[in-house]
Design an enzyme around this catalytic site. Structure first.
Site, PDB file in Angstrom:
ATOM      1  CD  GLU A  43       2.007  -0.569   7.395  1.00  0.00           C
ATOM      2  OE1 GLU A  43       2.204  -0.451   6.173  1.00  0.00           O
ATOM      3  OE2 GLU A  43       2.875  -0.310   8.259  1.00  0.00           O
ATOM      4  NE  ARG A  47       2.405  -3.635   0.311  1.00  0.00           N
ATOM      5  CZ  ARG A  47       3.553  -4.036   0.815  1.00  0.00           C
ATOM      6  NH1 ARG A  47       3.986  -5.261   0.559  1.00  0.00           N
ATOM      7  NH2 ARG A  47       4.277  -3.238   1.581  1.00  0.00           N
ATOM      8  CB  THR A  71       0.259   0.162   0.480  1.00  0.00           C
ATOM      9  OG1 THR A  71       1.048  -0.839   1.119  1.00  0.00           O
ATOM     10  CG2 THR A  71       0.790   0.339  -0.925  1.00  0.00           C
ATOM     11  CE  LYS A 131       6.686   2.142   5.182  1.00  0.00           C
ATOM     12  NZ  LYS A 131       5.542   1.461   4.517  1.00  0.00           N
TER      13      LYS A 131
END
Length: 210
Positions: A43, A47, A71, A131
């Protein structure tokens, strides 16, 4: 995930490394080290400005990796990630707008939850894989254990405060398929570009819960 016909990212390995990349040049050697250590699902969080290019580089140069985007916060992120080659999407939370965009993308996705109501709302919408974030702050293993009986159809990837020390406790739960974490990516190893150390730590992480 978005489709029961698609292979679940949750089943690829017990740990999904959560990667923050500032330098695109690090993407391919880092991904190769993680895959060699036994962690194929990677992953890359959105960011940093380098993230889309890093996802693209991994997707093109490391086909044995299953690279995803983390994100993911809105439709623009979804589009950007999929265009870069992301094969799954992870969000820290969800809204109906975000959920619709992730579902329409055609790739598997893990929307983030931290409350029972959010889990039930996703189950209503046909989403069973999620998640759990921020895992430790939101109640950790005790919270997830308490969800297993009333909501057995939900499967989780806890992320946030998960470490080498507690990963096994999470993975022992019946409703946890894998965990997300960064402990196999120590800052000093990344700064030194010590990919052999990353590979060794990934190999240790790949045995978590076994």
């Amino acid at each position: 995930m978005s489709s029961p016909a698609a292979p679940s990212v949750l089943d690829l390995a017990p740990v999904i490394p959560v990667v923050v990349l500032d330098d695109v040049e690090d993407a391919v050697p880092l991904a190769r080290a993680l895959v060699a250590g036994g962690l194929p699902a990677i992953e890359v969080t959105l960011r940093t400005p380098a993230a889309p290019a890093a996802i693209r580089a991994i997707a093109e140069a490391v086909p044995e990796a299953v690279v995803g985007a983390g994100t993911v916060l809105g439709p623009d992120n979804v589009r950007e990630a999929v265009e870069a080659g992301a094969r799954f999407l992870v969000s820290p939370g969800w809204t109906d707008t975000l959920l619709e965009a992730m579902r329409a993308s055609g790739v598997p996705f893990l929307p983030g939850v931290s409350t029972t109501s959010e889990v039930v709302a996703l189950l209503e919408r046909g989403v069973r894989e999620m998640k759990f974030f921020p895992a430790e702050a939101a109640g950790g293993t005790a919270y997830l254990k308490s969800l297993a009986s009333p909501l057995p159809q939900a499967r989780f990837c806890p992320t946030g405060g998960v470490s080498a020390a507690n990963a096994g406790s999470y993975l022992a739960l019946p409703n946890v398929a894998c965990v997300g974490g960064t402990w196999m990516l120590p800052g000093d190893a990344l700064a030194a570009k010590d990919w052999n150390r990353v590979k060794a730590l990934a190999a240790q992480a790949a045995t978590a819960g076994r």
